[in-house]
Motif scaffolding. Structure first.
Motif, PDB file in Angstrom:
ATOM      1  N   PHE A 262       0.699  -1.134   0.396  1.00  0.00           N
ATOM      2  CA  PHE A 262      -0.127  -0.032  -0.397  1.00  0.00           C
ATOM      3  C   PHE A 262       0.953   1.235   0.275  1.00  0.00           C
ATOM      4  CE2 PHE A 262      -3.163  -2.712   1.678  1.00  0.00           C
ATOM      5  CZ  PHE A 262      -3.976  -2.764   0.609  1.00  0.00           C
ATOM      6  N   ARG A 263       1.936   1.144   0.579  1.00  0.00           N
ATOM      7  CA  ARG A 263       3.116   2.655   0.484  1.00  0.00           C
ATOM      8  C   ARG A 263       3.430   2.719  -1.027  1.00  0.00           C
ATOM      9  NH1 ARG A 263       9.269   3.060   2.668  1.00  0.00           N
ATOM     10  NH2 ARG A 263       9.118   5.060   2.920  1.00  0.00           N
ATOM     11  N   ASN A 264       3.353   1.820  -1.828  1.00  0.00           N
ATOM     12  CA  ASN A 264       4.094   1.741  -3.216  1.00  0.00           C
ATOM     13  C   ASN A 264       3.219   1.671  -4.275  1.00  0.00           C
ATOM     14  OD1 ASN A 264       6.787   1.930  -2.593  1.00  0.00           O
ATOM     15  ND2 ASN A 264       6.712   0.323  -1.587  1.00  0.00           N
ATOM     16  N   ALA A 265       1.607   1.481  -3.696  1.00  0.00           N
ATOM     17  CA  ALA A 265       0.318   1.806  -4.876  1.00  0.00           C
ATOM     18  C   ALA A 265       0.356   3.114  -4.671  1.00  0.00           C
ATOM     19  CB  ALA A 265      -0.953   0.876  -3.970  1.00  0.00           C
ATOM     20  N   PRO A 266      -0.224   3.634  -6.286  1.00  0.00           N
ATOM     21  CA  PRO A 266      -0.983   5.328  -6.544  1.00  0.00           C
ATOM     22  C   PRO A 266      -2.207   5.000  -5.994  1.00  0.00           C
ATOM     23  CG  PRO A 266      -0.518   4.016  -8.779  1.00  0.00           C
ATOM     24  CD  PRO A 266      -0.105   2.888  -7.915  1.00  0.00           C
ATOM     25  N   TRP A 267      -1.834   6.183  -5.129  1.00  0.00           N
ATOM     26  CA  TRP A 267      -3.678   6.655  -4.113  1.00  0.00           C
ATOM     27  C   TRP A 267      -4.392   6.697  -4.792  1.00  0.00           C
ATOM     28  CZ3 TRP A 267      -2.790  10.493   0.557  1.00  0.00           C
ATOM     29  CH2 TRP A 267      -1.088  10.078   1.397  1.00  0.00           C
ATOM     30  N   LEU A 268      -4.361   6.994  -6.335  1.00  0.00           N
ATOM     31  CA  LEU A 268      -5.649   7.977  -6.628  1.00  0.00           C
ATOM     32  C   LEU A 268      -6.493   6.398  -7.462  1.00  0.00           C
ATOM     33  CD1 LEU A 268      -7.423   8.906  -8.552  1.00  0.00           C
ATOM     34  CD2 LEU A 268      -6.784   9.293 -10.670  1.00  0.00           C
ATOM     35  N   VAL A 269      -5.428   4.973  -7.474  1.00  0.00           N
ATOM     36  CA  VAL A 269      -5.446   3.658  -7.792  1.00  0.00           C
ATOM     37  C   VAL A 269      -6.857   3.016  -6.656  1.00  0.00           C
ATOM     38  CG1 VAL A 269      -4.964   1.173  -8.623  1.00  0.00           C
ATOM     39  CG2 VAL A 269      -4.238   3.407 -10.101  1.00  0.00           C
ATOM     40  N   LEU A 270      -5.534   3.073  -5.649  1.00  0.00           N
ATOM     41  CA  LEU A 270      -6.543   2.706  -4.172  1.00  0.00           C
ATOM     42  C   LEU A 270      -8.326   3.236  -3.692  1.00  0.00           C
ATOM     43  CD1 LEU A 270      -3.718   2.501  -1.584  1.00  0.00           C
ATOM     44  CD2 LEU A 270      -4.260   0.889  -3.310  1.00  0.00           C
ATOM     45  N   LEU A 271      -7.776   4.647  -4.365  1.00  0.00           N
ATOM     46  CA  LEU A 271      -9.384   5.525  -4.553  1.00  0.00           C
ATOM     47  C   LEU A 271     -10.049   4.733  -4.806  1.00  0.00           C
ATOM     48  CD1 LEU A 271     -11.029   7.878  -3.022  1.00  0.00           C
ATOM     49  CD2 LEU A 271     -10.254   9.228  -4.425  1.00  0.00           C
ATOM     50  N   PHE A 272      -9.739   4.399  -6.216  1.00  0.00           N
ATOM     51  CA  PHE A 272     -11.233   3.987  -7.583  1.00  0.00           C
ATOM     52  C   PHE A 272     -11.657   2.779  -6.968  1.00  0.00           C
ATOM     53  CE2 PHE A 272      -9.652   6.953 -10.233  1.00  0.00           C
ATOM     54  CZ  PHE A 272     -10.965   7.049 -11.651  1.00  0.00           C
ATOM     55  N   PHE A 273     -10.258   1.443  -6.629  1.00  0.00           N
ATOM     56  CA  PHE A 273     -10.818   0.648  -5.847  1.00  0.00           C
ATOM     57  C   PHE A 273     -11.517   0.536  -4.900  1.00  0.00           C
ATOM     58  CE2 PHE A 273      -7.316  -1.192  -8.588  1.00  0.00           C
ATOM     59  CZ  PHE A 273      -7.605  -3.045  -8.466  1.00  0.00           C
ATOM     60  N   ALA A 274     -11.378   1.331  -4.162  1.00  0.00           N
ATOM     61  CA  ALA A 274     -12.477   1.543  -2.416  1.00  0.00           C
ATOM     62  C   ALA A 274     -14.059   1.911  -3.511  1.00  0.00           C
ATOM     63  CB  ALA A 274     -11.421   2.555  -1.739  1.00  0.00           C
ATOM     64  N   MET A 275     -13.727   2.477  -4.385  1.00  0.00           N
ATOM     65  CA  MET A 275     -15.363   3.364  -4.972  1.00  0.00           C
ATOM     66  C   MET A 275     -16.171   2.229  -5.553  1.00  0.00           C
ATOM     67  SD  MET A 275     -15.553   6.620  -3.456  1.00  0.00           S
ATOM     68  CE  MET A 275     -16.605   7.055  -4.587  1.00  0.00           C
ATOM     69  N   PHE A 276     -15.098   1.270  -6.144  1.00  0.00           N
ATOM     70  CA  PHE A 276     -15.862   0.604  -7.383  1.00  0.00           C
ATOM     71  C   PHE A 276     -16.210  -0.645  -6.328  1.00  0.00           C
ATOM     72  CE2 PHE A 276     -14.476   4.082  -9.502  1.00  0.00           C
ATOM     73  CZ  PHE A 276     -15.718   4.242 -10.535  1.00  0.00           C
ATOM     74  N   LEU A 277     -15.179  -1.119  -5.383  1.00  0.00           N
ATOM     75  CA  LEU A 277     -15.399  -2.617  -4.651  1.00  0.00           C
ATOM     76  C   LEU A 277     -15.800  -2.673  -4.362  1.00  0.00           C
ATOM     77  CD1 LEU A 277     -12.067  -4.146  -5.331  1.00  0.00           C
ATOM     78  CD2 LEU A 277     -13.885  -4.215  -6.817  1.00  0.00           C
ATOM     79  N   LEU A 278     -16.700  -1.831  -3.206  1.00  0.00           N
ATOM     80  CA  LEU A 278     -17.374  -1.769  -2.376  1.00  0.00           C
ATOM     81  C   LEU A 278     -18.460  -2.107  -2.535  1.00  0.00           C
ATOM     82  CD1 LEU A 278     -15.168   0.697   0.452  1.00  0.00           C
ATOM     83  CD2 LEU A 278     -14.507  -1.846   0.508  1.00  0.00           C
ATOM     84  N   PRO A 279     -18.899  -2.622  -1.859  1.00  0.00           N
ATOM     85  CA  PRO A 279     -20.558  -1.690  -1.985  1.00  0.00           C
ATOM     86  C   PRO A 279     -21.311  -0.718  -1.789  1.00  0.00           C
ATOM     87  CG  PRO A 279     -20.244  -3.769   0.221  1.00  0.00           C
ATOM     88  CD  PRO A 279     -19.544  -2.956  -0.490  1.00  0.00           C
ATOM     89  N   PHE A 280     -22.454  -0.286  -2.533  1.00  0.00           N
ATOM     90  CA  PHE A 280     -23.078   0.539  -2.107  1.00  0.00           C
ATOM     91  C   PHE A 280     -23.919   1.009  -0.848  1.00  0.00           C
ATOM     92  CE2 PHE A 280     -22.634   0.776  -6.390  1.00  0.00           C
ATOM     93  CZ  PHE A 280     -22.450   1.929  -6.830  1.00  0.00           C
ATOM     94  N   GLU A 281     -24.464  -0.185  -0.586  1.00  0.00           N
ATOM     95  CA  GLU A 281     -25.149  -0.549   0.456  1.00  0.00           C
ATOM     96  C   GLU A 281     -24.952  -1.822   1.486  1.00  0.00           C
ATOM     97  OE1 GLU A 281     -29.705   0.072  -0.562  1.00  0.00           O
ATOM     98  OE2 GLU A 281     -29.368  -2.128  -1.106  1.00  0.00           O
ATOM     99  N   ILE A 282     -25.089  -1.927   2.658  1.00  0.00           N
ATOM    100  CA  ILE A 282     -24.960  -3.341   3.715  1.00  0.00           C
ATOM    101  C   ILE A 282     -26.038  -3.492   4.416  1.00  0.00           C
ATOM    102  CG2 ILE A 282     -23.250  -4.060   5.595  1.00  0.00           C
ATOM    103  CD1 ILE A 282     -20.832  -2.146   4.720  1.00  0.00           C
TER     104      ILE A 282
ATOM    105  N   ILE B 205     -13.281   7.751   2.629  1.00  0.00           N
ATOM    106  CA  ILE B 205     -12.038   7.730   3.541  1.00  0.00           C
ATOM    107  C   ILE B 205     -11.420   7.026   3.735  1.00  0.00           C
ATOM    108  CG2 ILE B 205     -12.662   8.134   5.715  1.00  0.00           C
ATOM    109  CD1 ILE B 205     -14.783   9.794   5.295  1.00  0.00           C
ATOM    110  N   LEU B 206     -11.882   5.315   3.464  1.00  0.00           N
ATOM    111  CA  LEU B 206     -11.372   4.286   3.416  1.00  0.00           C
ATOM    112  C   LEU B 206     -10.157   3.933   2.451  1.00  0.00           C
ATOM    113  CD1 LEU B 206     -14.239   1.842   4.222  1.00  0.00           C
ATOM    114  CD2 LEU B 206     -12.677   2.396   6.178  1.00  0.00           C
ATOM    115  N   GLY B 207     -10.419   4.473   1.305  1.00  0.00           N
ATOM    116  CA  GLY B 207      -9.305   4.719  -0.003  1.00  0.00           C
ATOM    117  C   GLY B 207      -8.062   5.417   0.432  1.00  0.00           C
ATOM    118  N   LEU B 208      -8.892   6.653   0.692  1.00  0.00           N
ATOM    119  CA  LEU B 208      -7.506   7.822   1.343  1.00  0.00           C
ATOM    120  C   LEU B 208      -6.616   7.037   2.355  1.00  0.00           C
ATOM    121  CD1 LEU B 208      -8.737  11.069   0.772  1.00  0.00           C
ATOM    122  CD2 LEU B 208      -7.088  10.096  -0.573  1.00  0.00           C
TER     123      LEU B 208
END
Length: 278
Positions: free
Chosen positions: A112-132, A148-151
């Motif tokens: 996670f230290r060497n991963a691009p911040w924007l890519v991690l943000l996209f993963f958090a936005m599109f892989l996490l569900p819209f509701e639980i 918040i979770l992605g950043l």
């Protein structure tokens, strides 16, 4: 026999040269504001179709943009708090005596230290569900919470390295002295090692928070209604007038500068106060 009469003379200590941009004062913000906002506004004081002055338009939208900037600060504080808690545990895992824990913590930190911040943000936005769904109750999972979770993921990894480096920087005699007093490893960490690490971790931790605050504008790419998103919407509402671009984005720049620059100054002061020799 000849005698050497010239005695060594200690030269006066020269004041170190100030680092670039660290000599800025509070009143220097005024020229920045004039350059970023007032200059373009005066240059395009009146559009060809007789529209409003860009400065007047900016002042009309300023309250909304300030609300968006406050939301940026909420995201930065929340992501920093979450990343600090998890990162501290991960950093302690990197110095664990258990090989599996130590290796796993190192891998997660480096990934996670060497991963691009924007890519991690996209993963958090599109892989996490819209509701639980919990026991038939559907709980929405808003985009700002995903941001918040992605950043917090890169923050977690960087805090882990800060903790590990601070612990490793202490002399080994601290551990040996605690061992001679029959302290357990956990007692040594919490009562002796970590209290001494606070002053070593605080300056880089504050630098990381400044970087995170400026990176919150990435949330605009994924649709979170923060200051950059609201700025784009405001410009679209004004018909895309090109003379508004510099004042509006200059205003956003000024907001981040006013907030982050004092943090940078305070960080430099802490580095001098908590200077560690050897």
């Amino acid at each position: 026999m000849t005698w050497k009469t010239d005695l060594p003379v200690m030269l006066p200590v020269t004041k170190p040269e100030p680092e670039p941009f660290l000599g800025l004062k509070a009143w220097h913000i005024l020229p920045v504001a004039l350059f970023a906002i007032l200059g373009p506004s005066l240059g395009f004081a009146q559009t060809e179709d007789g529209g409003q002055n860009p400065l007047v338009v900016l002042m009309n939208w300023a309250p909304l943009l300030l609300q968006g900037f406050v939301f940026n600060l909420v995201i930065s504080v929340s992501a920093m708090a979450l990343g600090t808690v998890v990162g501290a545990l991960l950093g302690l895992g990197q110095i664990s005596l258990i090989p599996v824990v130590r290796g796993g913590s190192w891998f997660v930190t480096q990934f996670f230290r060497n991963a691009p911040w924007l890519v991690l943000l996209f993963f958090a936005m599109f892989l996490l569900p819209f509701e639980i769904s919990i026991l038939g109750l559907k709980i929405p999972f808003p985009d700002w919470l995903k941001a918040i979770l992605g950043l917090s993921l890169p923050v977690m990894a960087n805090v882990s390295e800060i903790v590990r480096g601070a612990v490793r920087s202490l002399p080994s005699g601290q551990w040996e002295a605690a061992e001679s007093l029959a302290y357990t490893r956990m007692q040594t960490l919490w009562l002796i090692i970590l209290p001494q690490c606070v002053k070593r971790m605080l300056p880089p931790w504050m630098n990381l928070y400044s970087i995170l605050t400026m990176a919150t504008v990435l949330a605009s790419i994924v649709g979170v209604s923060e200051v950059m998103t609201l700025t784009g919407q405001a410009l679209a509402s004004e018909g895309g007038r090109p003379e508004l671009l510099a004042p509006f984005y200059g205003f956003v720049l000024l907001l981040f500068f006013i907030y982050c620059y004092p943090i940078a100054r305070f960080t430099v002061r802490l580095e001098k106060k908590f200077a560690v020799i050897g």
